[in-house]
Design an enzyme around this catalytic site. Structure first.
Site, PDB file in Angstrom:
ATOM      1  N   LEU A   9       9.374  -5.525   0.565  1.00  0.00           N
ATOM      2  CA  LEU A   9       9.890  -6.188   1.557  1.00  0.00           C
ATOM      3  C   LEU A   9      10.620  -5.669   2.514  1.00  0.00           C
ATOM      4  CD1 LEU A   9      11.671  -8.984  -1.063  1.00  0.00           C
ATOM      5  CD2 LEU A   9       9.347  -8.907  -0.040  1.00  0.00           C
ATOM      6  N   GLY A  25      14.208  -4.931   0.649  1.00  0.00           N
ATOM      7  CA  GLY A  25      13.921  -4.115  -0.595  1.00  0.00           C
ATOM      8  C   GLY A  25      12.822  -4.683  -1.125  1.00  0.00           C
ATOM      9  N   ASN A  55       2.880  -4.650  -0.622  1.00  0.00           N
ATOM     10  CA  ASN A  55       3.942  -5.077   0.465  1.00  0.00           C
ATOM     11  C   ASN A  55       3.676  -6.574   0.497  1.00  0.00           C
ATOM     12  OD1 ASN A  55       1.874  -5.173   2.692  1.00  0.00           O
ATOM     13  ND2 ASN A  55       2.203  -3.049   2.949  1.00  0.00           N
ATOM     14  N   ASP A  63       4.680   4.812  -1.310  1.00  0.00           N
ATOM     15  CA  ASP A  63       4.519   5.692  -2.362  1.00  0.00           C
ATOM     16  C   ASP A  63       5.801   5.951  -3.027  1.00  0.00           C
ATOM     17  OD1 ASP A  63       1.721   5.650  -1.854  1.00  0.00           O
ATOM     18  OD2 ASP A  63       2.006   7.288  -0.674  1.00  0.00           O
TER      19      ASP A  63
END
Length: 169
Positions: free
Chosen positions: A69, A73, A40, A102
């Protein structure tokens, strides 16, 4: 990852929560040569600061840099290519973020296994992540093909849905 590299087996690197305890050398060893590097935005910054490598240097060491993000997205980067950005479907409710990363990776990798392109695989990942964030608990969600496809079609259109639907039959 060393065995994968020595045997020529493509692999994905994903540090998740372990990145906080890892040092730069460990991170460099794990990611170098990965086909996919997942993180991320927060983890992306940690990877860069702990390795001492720039974004461009890391990108040169992996095939694809996949950065989630949050509600915006995902961005997929490759050397010499324009980034691919895919937005998330609209959430009905933000119940619990546990397991969302996940879920994204599971959907994305499923799309790749089906042989769809990166954008479509990212759309599958984002749709699955959206369904998971709407459920309390890490694995309490249930997937129903019709519900998934209705939401997917609304978010990404009929052409995208037609391509994905063939893999869910």
């Amino acid at each position: 990852t060393e065995e994968c590299r020595s045997r020529g087996i493509p692999f994905a690197a994903d540090f998740s929560q372990q990145i906080a305890r890892m040092g730069g050398d460990e991170i460099r060893i794990l990611l170098d040569g990965a086909t996919y590097l997942f993180s991320n935005e927060y983890e992306k910054g940690l990877i860069e600061s702990k390795t001492g490598w720039t974004d461009a240097e890391i990108l040169a060491r992996v095939g694809h840099r996949v950065t989630t993000l949050g509600a915006q997205g995902v961005r997929i980067e490759r050397v010499g290519e324009e980034p691919i950005e895919v937005g998330c479907p609209e959430e009905n409710v933000k119940a619990d973020p546990t397991g969302v990363g996940d879920a994204f990776r599971a959907g994305f990798l499923s799309g790749l296994a089906w042989g769809v392109g990166l954008e479509r695989a990212a759309q599958v990942g984002c749709m699955l992540a959206t369904l998971v964030i709407e459920t309390v608990g890490t694995q309490e969600y249930t997937l129903h093909r019709n519900h998934f496809m209705d939401r997917f079609t609304k978010a990404y259109g009929h052409e995208a849905a037609a391509e994905v639907r063939t893999h869910l039959a």
